[in-house]
Design an enzyme around this catalytic site. Structure first.
Site, mmCIF file in Angstrom:
data_model
loop_
_atom_site.group_PDB
_atom_site.id
_atom_site.type_symbol
_atom_site.label_atom_id
_atom_site.label_comp_id
_atom_site.label_asym_id
_atom_site.label_seq_id
_atom_site.Cartn_x
_atom_site.Cartn_y
_atom_site.Cartn_z
ATOM 1 N N GLN A 236 1.150 3.082 -4.315
ATOM 2 C CA GLN A 236 2.036 2.801 -5.435
ATOM 3 C C GLN A 236 3.114 3.892 -5.471
ATOM 4 O OE1 GLN A 236 3.729 1.106 -7.390
ATOM 5 N NE2 GLN A 236 2.037 0.204 -8.561
ATOM 6 N N TYR B 233 -3.498 3.886 -5.183
ATOM 7 C CA TYR B 233 -2.813 4.383 -6.380
ATOM 8 C C TYR B 233 -3.042 5.886 -6.554
ATOM 9 C CZ TYR B 233 -2.682 -0.605 -6.967
ATOM 10 O OH TYR B 233 -2.461 -1.944 -6.742
ATOM 11 N N ARG C 175 -4.888 -7.992 -4.946
ATOM 12 C CA ARG C 175 -5.439 -8.853 -5.991
ATOM 13 C C ARG C 175 -4.330 -9.578 -6.731
ATOM 14 N NH1 ARG C 175 -7.496 -6.452 -11.502
ATOM 15 N NH2 ARG C 175 -5.231 -6.563 -11.767
ATOM 16 N N GLU D 66 10.106 -2.752 2.458
ATOM 17 C CA GLU D 66 9.513 -3.874 1.714
ATOM 18 C C GLU D 66 10.607 -4.610 0.945
ATOM 19 O OE1 GLU D 66 5.812 -2.969 -0.344
ATOM 20 O OE2 GLU D 66 6.560 -4.057 -2.099
HETATM 21 P P1 FAD Z 1 -7.850 -4.202 -6.657
HETATM 22 O O1 FAD Z 1 -8.097 -3.353 -5.476
HETATM 23 O O2 FAD Z 1 -8.756 -5.370 -6.865
HETATM 24 O O3 FAD Z 1 -7.908 -3.247 -7.929
HETATM 25 C C1 FAD Z 1 -7.543 -3.736 -9.221
HETATM 26 C C2 FAD Z 1 -8.336 -2.998 -10.287
HETATM 27 O O4 FAD Z 1 -9.720 -3.389 -10.226
HETATM 28 C C3 FAD Z 1 -8.316 -1.474 -10.124
HETATM 29 O O5 FAD Z 1 -8.294 -0.892 -11.400
HETATM 30 C C4 FAD Z 1 -9.655 -1.188 -9.446
HETATM 31 O O6 FAD Z 1 -10.111 0.125 -9.708
HETATM 32 C C5 FAD Z 1 -10.532 -2.245 -10.097
HETATM 33 N N1 FAD Z 1 -11.692 -2.644 -9.300
HETATM 34 C C6 FAD Z 1 -11.714 -2.879 -7.969
HETATM 35 N N2 FAD Z 1 -12.964 -3.258 -7.598
HETATM 36 C C7 FAD Z 1 -13.716 -3.275 -8.731
HETATM 37 C C8 FAD Z 1 -15.073 -3.588 -9.033
HETATM 38 N N3 FAD Z 1 -15.917 -3.971 -8.064
HETATM 39 N N4 FAD Z 1 -15.496 -3.509 -10.311
HETATM 40 C C9 FAD Z 1 -14.650 -3.131 -11.298
HETATM 41 N N5 FAD Z 1 -13.350 -2.812 -11.074
HETATM 42 C C10 FAD Z 1 -12.893 -2.886 -9.807
HETATM 43 N N6 FAD Z 1 1.538 -7.577 -6.593
HETATM 44 C C11 FAD Z 1 1.938 -8.842 -6.326
HETATM 45 O O7 FAD Z 1 1.741 -9.752 -7.162
HETATM 46 N N7 FAD Z 1 2.587 -9.152 -5.151
HETATM 47 C C12 FAD Z 1 2.823 -8.218 -4.203
HETATM 48 O O8 FAD Z 1 3.382 -8.536 -3.149
HETATM 49 C C13 FAD Z 1 2.423 -6.864 -4.459
HETATM 50 N N8 FAD Z 1 2.640 -5.884 -3.551
HETATM 51 C C14 FAD Z 1 2.213 -4.605 -3.802
HETATM 52 C C15 FAD Z 1 2.443 -3.599 -2.852
HETATM 53 C C16 FAD Z 1 2.031 -2.289 -3.089
HETATM 54 C C17 FAD Z 1 2.283 -1.218 -2.057
HETATM 55 C C18 FAD Z 1 1.390 -1.969 -4.313
HETATM 56 C C19 FAD Z 1 0.946 -0.561 -4.607
HETATM 57 C C20 FAD Z 1 1.142 -2.951 -5.259
HETATM 58 C C21 FAD Z 1 1.542 -4.277 -5.023
HETATM 59 N N9 FAD Z 1 1.324 -5.304 -5.958
HETATM 60 C C22 FAD Z 1 1.752 -6.578 -5.694
HETATM 61 C C23 FAD Z 1 0.701 -5.010 -7.253
HETATM 62 C C24 FAD Z 1 -0.838 -5.270 -7.270
HETATM 63 O O9 FAD Z 1 -1.075 -6.659 -7.113
HETATM 64 C C25 FAD Z 1 -1.360 -4.777 -8.607
HETATM 65 O O10 FAD Z 1 -1.304 -3.380 -8.675
HETATM 66 C C26 FAD Z 1 -2.724 -5.307 -9.040
HETATM 67 O O11 FAD Z 1 -2.895 -5.010 -10.433
HETATM 68 C C27 FAD Z 1 -3.898 -4.685 -8.313
HETATM 69 O O12 FAD Z 1 -3.959 -5.095 -7.029
HETATM 70 P P2 FAD Z 1 -4.984 -4.419 -5.971
HETATM 71 O O13 FAD Z 1 -4.836 -5.179 -4.738
HETATM 72 O O14 FAD Z 1 -4.821 -2.959 -5.945
HETATM 73 O O15 FAD Z 1 -6.373 -4.782 -6.720
#
Ligand code: FAD
Length: 286
Positions: A178, A147, A107, A17
């Site tokens: 993560q 995570y 997200r 990455e």
């Molecule tokens: P989600 O899956 O939406 O989860 C976010 C939070 O919301 C979690 O606490 C989850 O439990 C909660 N949640 C989910 N659904 C619900 C619901 N229905 N009701 C209430 N709570 C809910 N960030 C960037 O900006 N750019 C990148 O390119 C990037 N790459 C990444 C690559 C990897 C491998 C990882 C692990 C992370 C990356 N991130 C990146 C960081 C990521 O955007 C953040 O961790 C962000 O805070 C959460 O994204 P997510 O897609 O996991 O969100």
């Protein structure tokens, strides 16, 4: 080629990455890193998506630069926080035209400099909204973030796992974790996922340890534990960057070997665009 298929067809492998550049010098560094690392036959390479317009354009440019430099599969990351459906739609259209078949659907982080930011007012609230949107669009094999120690905003690992399950049910075909530094977190998480019927590949995300202070900064925003054993190994070298990197990479190599010895097939490296560091690890674990 679809990453879901690549992960089915291969018994082992690594993926890399990168993050987009901001300056012409950064572009050159990234180009050199891609050239150096493509020789390790990665299963795929991915490009993160930054917060804010300019950085997002850079992701696209960097992805196209990858495609000039290598015939390896390239996957753009995409975040949906604050985005509109029409903007995501036109980006997916463009990617499809360019022959891209994989999207890492995220997200994105809530902006720290906007205390009044209301996530619920956007067209997308959670990553799963983006997963559903990209799925509906067709074509793409979709990856998501997971995570092992729980996401920083979630009340508990169990609650996070419930949401993770729902996110994957919307159409994700593989997941990348993560960073973690104690493999027990990964193995326990993996078992819990399987126990909940999550059966897609869950690829461990590996952050090479090169600088304890930087690592502390990274983990301050993501609920990852730095184990005492790691601190003990690198802390004596706080003022000796080369020794720190050597000791840190020994830790990372041992971490990777531990995962592989326990049946893990694939490793995903957060390269930070530093080819030399990744080369040392990949050569040591081959
Ligand atoms: P989600 O899956 O939406 O989860 C976010 C939070 O919301 C979690 O606490 C989850 O439990 C909660 N949640 C989910 N659904 C619900 C619901 N229905 N009701 C209430 N709570 C809910 N960030 C960037 O900006 N750019 C990148 O390119 C990037 N790459 C990444 C690559 C990897 C491998 C990882 C692990 C992370 C990356 N991130 C990146 C960081 C990521 O955007 C953040 O961790 C962000 O805070 C959460 O994204 P997510 O897609 O996991 O969100």
């Amino acid at each position: 080629m679809r990453i879901s298929q690549i992960l089915k067809d291969n018994k082992s492998g690594v993926s890399f990455e990168f993050f987009p550049y901001k300056t012409p010098k950064g572009k050159e560094q990234l180009r050199q890193a891609v050239r150096a690392l493509k020789n390790y036959n990665p299963l795929y390479m991915s490009m993160t998506y930054g917060a804010g317009g300019a950085s997002q354009e850079m992701t696209k440019e960097a992805v196209y630069m990858f495609m000039e430099e290598t015939d390896r599969v390239v996957m753009p990351h995409l975040t949906c926080i604050g985005a509109t459906k029409s903007s995501i739609d036109s980006l997916l259209d463009e990617y499809k035209t360019k022959g891209i078949e994989n999207i890492m659907a995220l997200r994105g982080d809530i902006p720290r400099d906007a205390p009044d930011f209301d996530i619920t007012k956007g067209e997308f609230v959670h990553a799963r909204d983006l997963v559903s949107f990209v799925k509906q669009y067709g074509n793409f094999s979709i990856g998501v973030a997971v995570y092992p120690e729980g996401h920083i905003e979630s009340a508990s690992l169990e609650a996070d796992l419930d949401y993770t399950r729902r996110k994957i049910d919307c159409g994700a075909e593989f997941a990348v974790t993560q960073m973690f530094f104690d493999n027990t977190f990964y193995h326990n998480f993996y078992e819990k996922c399987r126990g909940r019927g999550i059966n897609i590949p869950i690829v461990p995300g590996i952050m090479p340890v090169t600088d304890l202070n930087k690592l502390r900064q990274f983990v301050s925003i993501c609920r990852t534990t730095i184990p005492e054993s790691l601190i003990k190994q690198v802390e004596p070298f706080l003022n000796k960057p080369q020794e720190m990197e050597k000791a840190g990479l020994e830790f990372t190599i041992k971490q990777c070997r531990g995962l592989l010895a326990n049946g893990v097939k694939f490793l995903h490296f957060f390269t930070l665009n530093k080819a030399e560091v990744i080369k040392k690890i990949v050569e040591a674990i081959r």
